[in-house]
Design an enzyme around this catalytic site. Structure first.
Site, PDB file in Angstrom:
ATOM      1  N   GLU A  36      10.953  -6.979  -0.177  1.00 31.20           N
ATOM      2  CA  GLU A  36       9.798  -6.785   0.656  1.00 31.20           C
ATOM      3  C   GLU A  36       8.652  -6.165  -0.109  1.00 31.20           C
ATOM      4  O   GLU A  36       8.626  -5.278  -0.961  1.00 31.20           O
ATOM      5  CB  GLU A  36      10.258  -5.603   1.619  1.00 31.20           C
ATOM      6  CG  GLU A  36       9.736  -5.874   3.181  1.00 31.20           C
ATOM      7  CD  GLU A  36      10.453  -7.292   3.789  1.00 31.20           C
ATOM      8  OE1 GLU A  36       9.446  -8.085   3.622  1.00 31.20           O
ATOM      9  OE2 GLU A  36      11.502  -7.081   4.247  1.00 31.20           O
ATOM     10  N   LEU A 127       9.109 -11.488  11.948  1.00 27.42           N
ATOM     11  CA  LEU A 127      10.062 -12.951  11.767  1.00 27.42           C
ATOM     12  C   LEU A 127       9.068 -13.967  11.471  1.00 27.42           C
ATOM     13  O   LEU A 127       9.366 -15.207  11.361  1.00 27.42           O
ATOM     14  CB  LEU A 127      10.906 -13.188  12.787  1.00 27.42           C
ATOM     15  CG  LEU A 127      11.838 -11.958  13.479  1.00 27.42           C
ATOM     16  CD1 LEU A 127      12.941 -12.704  14.612  1.00 27.42           C
ATOM     17  CD2 LEU A 127      12.688 -11.718  12.130  1.00 27.42           C
ATOM     18  N   SER A 129       5.956 -15.284  12.739  1.00 27.68           N
ATOM     19  CA  SER A 129       5.577 -16.363  13.561  1.00 27.68           C
ATOM     20  C   SER A 129       4.293 -17.228  12.951  1.00 27.68           C
ATOM     21  O   SER A 129       4.261 -18.366  13.509  1.00 27.68           O
ATOM     22  CB  SER A 129       5.286 -15.919  14.784  1.00 27.68           C
ATOM     23  OG  SER A 129       4.215 -14.735  14.884  1.00 27.68           O
ATOM     24  N   ASP A 174       6.708 -16.275   3.205  1.00 32.22           N
ATOM     25  CA  ASP A 174       6.922 -16.657   4.434  1.00 32.22           C
ATOM     26  C   ASP A 174       6.722 -18.214   4.606  1.00 32.22           C
ATOM     27  O   ASP A 174       7.885 -18.839   5.003  1.00 32.22           O
ATOM     28  CB  ASP A 174       6.023 -16.196   5.578  1.00 32.22           C
ATOM     29  CG  ASP A 174       6.381 -14.469   5.627  1.00 32.22           C
ATOM     30  OD1 ASP A 174       7.159 -14.055   5.004  1.00 32.22           O
ATOM     31  OD2 ASP A 174       5.279 -14.034   6.164  1.00 32.22           O
TER      32      ASP A 174
END
Length: 384
Positions: A36, A127, A129, A174
């Site tokens: 992260e 998550l 989007s 991502d």
């Protein structure tokens, strides 16, 4: 998780724009298994695509305009392509409009398009989007224009859309997960050079489940803490005189502690130790059962909570309750300040862990969390 109803989306596209779409394209959200805030520091990450996705119905035309609509938003956003530049579009429409702009900068010309999107990726949940939205549009425009642009370039175009059009200073994790995901695998990504490899994540085969615990605490990447944390890492990089914090090792931390203020040092320590946890997780997954990574997930959460300070009371409650009820490991996932946590557990413990997390939230007076399993899924593709 449920999928977008492609037939209904196509029918709604026709009703909205007056003609049928040229194609339907889907791109998944992602769970970051570990790694992260390391992606914008040139480090390592290990996300995987999930079965929640955004689907875009797209038709090209020569109108010189974009018409953008979402089944979760009212109205149609119209954009003059001649004036499309950073700052020209606000809100959710900045993401697909940004993809059109960023692809144009790479030679993928869109003379006009109608786009309708729908999604099963919860917004603000950690998550991704936004990447699912960007990648569904990017894959669709590449396909419909006949462009030969590669996936690495698509990743960079989507990242630029998010950074410059939407104003969120995110890295490439991502978009890489959404575009390169593969069922049954995580994606090990070296963000310095975009090298990626599939890493086996055989949860079902080992009688394991990965639960997502969505706290419903919303975050916005474009504002607040995310930007502050990135600035802290840049200060550490500049003070230490390295190209990227990925070049700092655990052995260098004692010297760094003497050169940095306490807060900046703790931000650095998270990045350095998190990079090592990613490498250790990859090695473990390649040599043994995913059950063996539990302690690494726990260590990651502690680092994000204490050193990077991006957790919150709800995320900590979810992690602590899951661990107490038998989870093998748990951590918050995503940019932080809300969103979701994940827990790795035996299939037999799903009900007990879920119940424990719900009880903890109820006792604290928090909004009831959504708790659901996710499986590693395939990446972005055409579906119609």
């Amino acid at each position: 998780m449920s999928a977008v109803d492609a037939g209904r989306l196509a029918a709604d596209f026709t009703a909205t724009f007056g003609s049928a779409p040229d194609g339907l394209f889907t791109a998944p959200g992602r769970v970051n298994l570990i790694g992260e805030h390391t992606d914008y520091s040139g480090g390592f990450v290990l996300p995987f695509a999930i079965d929640a996705a955004t689907t875009a119905a797209i038709a090209l035309n020569a109108s010189g305009r974009l018409r953008l609509a979402s089944r979760s938003q009212d109205g149609v956003v119209e954009v003059d392509l001649a004036s499309l530049e950073p700052g020209a579009v606000q809100g959710w429409a900045a993401y697909p409009a940004g993809v059109v702009w960023a692809l144009g900068e790479r030679g993928v010309r869109v003379e006009g398009a109608d786009i309708l999107v729908d999604s099963t990726v919860p917004t603000g949940s950690g998550l991704s989007s936004s990447a699912a939205l960007e990648c569904s549009v990017a894959v669709g425009l590449r396909d419909l224009t006949g462009s030969s642009i590669g996936l690495d370039e698509l990743v960079l175009a989507c990242q630029r859309a998010e950074n410059e059009m939407a104003g969120a200073p995110t890295g490439i994790m991502d978009q890489t997960a959404s575009l390169r995901g593969a069922a049954g695998h995580a994606v090990f990504l070296d963000t310095r050079n975009q090298h990626s490899e599939p890493v086996p994540l055989p949860l079902t085969e080992h009688d394991l489940v990965l639960l997502v615990m969505d706290t419903h605490v919303k975050h916005e990447h474009a504002t607040g803490g995310y930007t502050d944390r990135r600035r802290s890492t840049e200060l550490a990089r500049d003070t230490l005189g390295v190209d990227a914090l990925r070049d700092v090792t655990v052995a260098d931390l004692d010297d760094a502690a003497r050169r940095l203020d306490d807060v900046t040092f703790r931000r650095l320590r998270h990045i350095v130790t998190e990079n090592q946890r990613v490498l250790d997780t990859v090695e473990t997954l390649r040599s043994s059962s995913p059950a063996a990574i539990g302690a690494l997930l726990d260590g990651s959460h502690a680092s994000m909570r204490d050193d990077f300070e991006i957790s919150c009371a709800e995320l900590d409650a979810a992690v602590d309750a899951a661990r107490s009820a038998g989870a093998l490991g748990a951590r918050m996932t995503g940019g932080g300040f809300g969103g979701s946590a994940i827990a790795l557990l035996r299939t037999a413990d799903v009900e007990a862990v879920s119940a424990a997390v719900r009880r903890a939230f109820d006792a604290a007076g928090y909004t009831a969390p959504d708790i659901f399993p996710v499986e590693p899924a395939d990446g972005a593709r055409r579906i119609g």
